[in-house]
Design an enzyme around this catalytic site. Structure first.
Site, short mmCIF file in Angstrom:
data_model
loop_
_atom_site.label_atom_id
_atom_site.label_comp_id
_atom_site.label_asym_id
_atom_site.label_seq_id
_atom_site.Cartn_x
_atom_site.Cartn_y
_atom_site.Cartn_z
N ARG A 44 -2.34 -5.90 -8.45
CA ARG A 44 -1.21 -6.81 -8.21
C ARG A 44 -1.05 -7.80 -9.35
O ARG A 44 0.03 -8.14 -9.76
CB ARG A 44 -1.40 -7.58 -6.91
CG ARG A 44 -1.12 -6.76 -5.69
CD ARG A 44 -1.63 -7.41 -4.46
NE ARG A 44 -3.06 -7.66 -4.59
CZ ARG A 44 -3.84 -8.08 -3.62
NH1 ARG A 44 -3.33 -8.34 -2.45
NH2 ARG A 44 -5.13 -8.26 -3.81
N SER B 39 -2.98 -7.76 2.82
CA SER B 39 -3.23 -7.64 4.27
C SER B 39 -3.64 -9.00 4.84
O SER B 39 -3.25 -9.35 5.96
CB SER B 39 -4.35 -6.64 4.54
OG SER B 39 -3.99 -5.37 4.09
N HIS C 145 0.84 -1.20 0.00
CA HIS C 145 0.00 0.00 0.00
C HIS C 145 0.88 1.26 0.00
O HIS C 145 0.62 2.21 -0.74
CB HIS C 145 -0.88 0.05 1.27
CG HIS C 145 -1.91 -1.02 1.36
ND1 HIS C 145 -2.04 -1.84 2.47
CD2 HIS C 145 -2.87 -1.43 0.49
CE1 HIS C 145 -3.05 -2.68 2.28
NE2 HIS C 145 -3.56 -2.46 1.09
#
Ligand code: PNS
Length: 161
Positions: free
Chosen positions: A90, A129, A17
């Site tokens: 991604r 995450s 991030h």
């Protein structure tokens, strides 16, 4: 002045991030990182904690500000007069979800909110995450993925010895 928002859950923020934030800050005059405060979901970190982690990590970036928002992103952007949303991609697998979200935001904002994708730097292309939370649960190393203070918070909450 070109202003943009980088919205997300950030539960917790990772170096992936942060990489997107740093690169977006070079492209746009002002970047608001919008932390979703979703009362229906129960994130590991409270919205205050997620905001504070991001504030600490971006304290040297003068054109980045951290805010929380609830409800629809398109409504928040309208209220803030922001017309660009940044999302990190991604891999191709992210695309379908991101494409749908971008179309929906376009529709909801009456074409006033444009989504701009930044591809993730290769070394963070596998980072999320959720994987970071899973690693913490089993006491794995986190130093390449999140700041030390965040790793400590993760172990404290998740590591079962
Ligand atoms: O980090 P995430 O969980 O991939 O971020 C998703 C987020 C917060 C950007 C998205 O869920 C969102 O914008 N939520 C607010 C509600 C909304 O506007 N939904 C309509 C778009 S489908």
């Amino acid at each position: 002045m070109k202003r943009a928002i980088y919205p997300g859950t950030f539960d917790p923020m990772t170096y992936g991030h942060l990489d997107i934030i740093e690169r977006a800050a070079k492209i746009f005059d002002e970047v608001t990182v919008g932390v979703l405060d979703n009362k229906e979901k129960t994130p590991l970190f409270s919205v205050e904690e997620r905001v504070n982690i991001l504030k600490e990590a971006t304290k040297d970036l003068p054109n980045v500000k951290i805010e929380s928002f609830g409800g629809l992103l398109s409504e928040y952007c309208k209220a803030q007069d922001i017309h660009i949303a940044i999302r990190g991609l991604r891999a191709i697998t992210d695309f379908e979800y991101e494409f749908q979200m971008s179309m929906m935001n376009s529709k909801l904002s009456h074409n006033e909110l444009e989504t701009v994708y930044l591809n993730t730097t290769l070394k963070y292309s596998y980072l999320s995450s959720s994987s970071v939370k899973q690693i913490a649960q089993f006491g794995g190393e986190l130093e390449d993925f999140v700041p030390k203070s965040v790793a400590e918070m993760l172990y404290e909450r998740l590591y079962k010895k």
